[in-house]
Design a protein around this motif. Structure first.
Motif, PDB file in Angstrom:
ATOM      1  N   LEU A 106       1.763  -3.693  -3.377  1.00 16.44           N
ATOM      2  CA  LEU A 106       0.691  -5.171  -3.112  1.00 16.44           C
ATOM      3  C   LEU A 106       0.174  -5.211  -5.140  1.00 16.44           C
ATOM      4  O   LEU A 106      -1.003  -4.481  -5.155  1.00 16.44           O
ATOM      5  N   ASP A 107       0.090  -6.365  -5.655  1.00 18.66           N
ATOM      6  CA  ASP A 107       0.155  -6.736  -7.203  1.00 18.66           C
ATOM      7  C   ASP A 107      -0.786  -7.403  -7.279  1.00 18.66           C
ATOM      8  O   ASP A 107      -1.774  -6.975  -8.187  1.00 18.66           O
ATOM      9  N   HIS A 108      -1.861  -7.446  -6.080  1.00 20.18           N
ATOM     10  CA  HIS A 108      -2.750  -8.152  -6.938  1.00 20.18           C
ATOM     11  C   HIS A 108      -4.426  -7.073  -6.101  1.00 20.18           C
ATOM     12  O   HIS A 108      -5.190  -7.181  -5.699  1.00 20.18           O
ATOM     13  N   MET A 109      -3.787  -5.266  -5.337  1.00 16.91           N
ATOM     14  CA  MET A 109      -4.419  -4.204  -5.305  1.00 16.91           C
ATOM     15  C   MET A 109      -4.533  -3.517  -5.807  1.00 16.91           C
ATOM     16  O   MET A 109      -3.692  -3.183  -6.831  1.00 16.91           O
ATOM     17  N   THR A 110      -5.221  -3.153  -6.288  1.00 16.36           N
ATOM     18  CA  THR A 110      -5.337  -1.798  -7.239  1.00 16.36           C
ATOM     19  C   THR A 110      -4.988  -0.193  -7.127  1.00 16.36           C
ATOM     20  O   THR A 110      -4.423  -0.556  -5.162  1.00 16.36           O
TER      21      THR A 110
ATOM     22  N   GLU B 224      -6.753   0.630  -3.847  1.00 15.89           N
ATOM     23  CA  GLU B 224      -6.624  -0.617  -2.630  1.00 15.89           C
ATOM     24  C   GLU B 224      -4.735   0.148  -1.722  1.00 15.89           C
ATOM     25  O   GLU B 224      -5.290   0.367  -0.926  1.00 15.89           O
ATOM     26  N   ASN B 225      -4.234   0.040  -2.827  1.00 20.47           N
ATOM     27  CA  ASN B 225      -2.732   0.456  -1.796  1.00 20.47           C
ATOM     28  C   ASN B 225      -2.551   1.780  -1.333  1.00 20.47           C
ATOM     29  O   ASN B 225      -2.072   2.133  -0.258  1.00 20.47           O
TER      30      ASN B 225
ATOM     31  N   ARG C 112      -3.960  -2.209 -11.479  1.00 18.81           N
ATOM     32  CA  ARG C 112      -3.540  -2.845 -10.582  1.00 18.81           C
ATOM     33  C   ARG C 112      -1.466  -2.665 -10.961  1.00 18.81           C
ATOM     34  O   ARG C 112      -1.347  -2.738 -12.315  1.00 18.81           O
TER      35      ARG C 112
ATOM     36  N   PRO D  56       1.027  -4.169 -11.751  1.00 19.67           N
ATOM     37  CA  PRO D  56       1.489  -4.896 -12.627  1.00 19.67           C
ATOM     38  C   PRO D  56       1.334  -4.031 -13.962  1.00 19.67           C
ATOM     39  O   PRO D  56       2.025  -4.089 -15.352  1.00 19.67           O
TER      40      PRO D  56
END
Length: 219
Positions: free
Chosen positions: A91-95, A98-99, A134, A136
């Protein structure tokens, strides 16, 4: 842990894409799944992960008949199976941290109970210094290792990896292979789907070869 007996699968009214597939995955084993593109490797992994049902035949997972499992039982059994997908599914919005921790958060665990485990695992796969980055800005190899760490965080009994070295250079492919071998030495059964013959030649392991819907096994 997993047993297939004369398993067949077809889509709709089309021809069978898998025919009379029979094999077993013992506890703590290591095997490659290979075959040409379109042979059905990903389909077989989906059957192993129980995201699909066979058209015919018997699949037994951790002693339970796949056909008799209801939806409430599937999540509990899937926790014993880690999966590394070709597209990573980060998930791109998570570090990165967090992933990797996400499966534990979904289960409702408090961060204080798992933070040290996530950090240790990220260090083990060589991402300790990238845990706050993150997806990206991660390289392809870093994303691959993050996906591996996420698959391992629940300490699965078996790991399924779909072309885990397909998007990395040979040195990183060897590094990832060493991670899988170390994981296997710690007791996790490993199934790696790959078309990389050079990678398979580095390890003396069972090869399961799919061709035209049929499976041959070479020990």
């Amino acid at each position: 842990m997993i047993r297939f007996e004369n398993v067949g699968l077809r889509y709709g009214m089309g021809p069978e894409v898998l025919r009379d597939v029979t094999f077993r995955i013992p506890e703590g084993s290591f095997q490659f799944l290979s075959g040409p593109s379109g042979a059905g490797k990903t389909t077989l992994l989906r059957l192993l992960f129980m995201s699909m049902k066979p058209t015919r035949g018997l699949i037994t997972v951790f002693g339970k008949d796949r056909s008799s499992l209801d939806r409430r039982e599937l999540p509990l059994i899937r926790r014993k199976i880690g999966v590394v997908f070709q597209d990573f599914r980060l998930l791109d919005h998570m570090t990165t941290y967090e992933n990797v921790a996400l499966p534990l958060r979904v289960r409702g665990r408090e961060e204080s109970s798992y933070r040290a485990d996530v950090v240790d695992l990220l260090n083990w796969v060589g991402l300790g210094e990238r845990m706050h980055a993150r997806p990206p800005i991660l390289s392809g190899g870093e994303k691959q290792r993050a996906a591996i760490a996420r698959a391992l965080i629940e300490q699965p009994k078996i790991l399924l990896a779909d072309e885990p070295t397909g998007n990395v250079d040979p040195p990183l492919a060897r590094r990832l292979l060493r991670l899988f071998l170390e994981l296997n030495r710690l007791g996790t059964a490993v199934v790696i789907a790959t078309h990389d013959v050079a990678l398979m030649d580095q390890v003396e392991a069972r090869r399961m070869v799919l061709s035209q819907g049929r499976l041959d096994i070479y020990d």
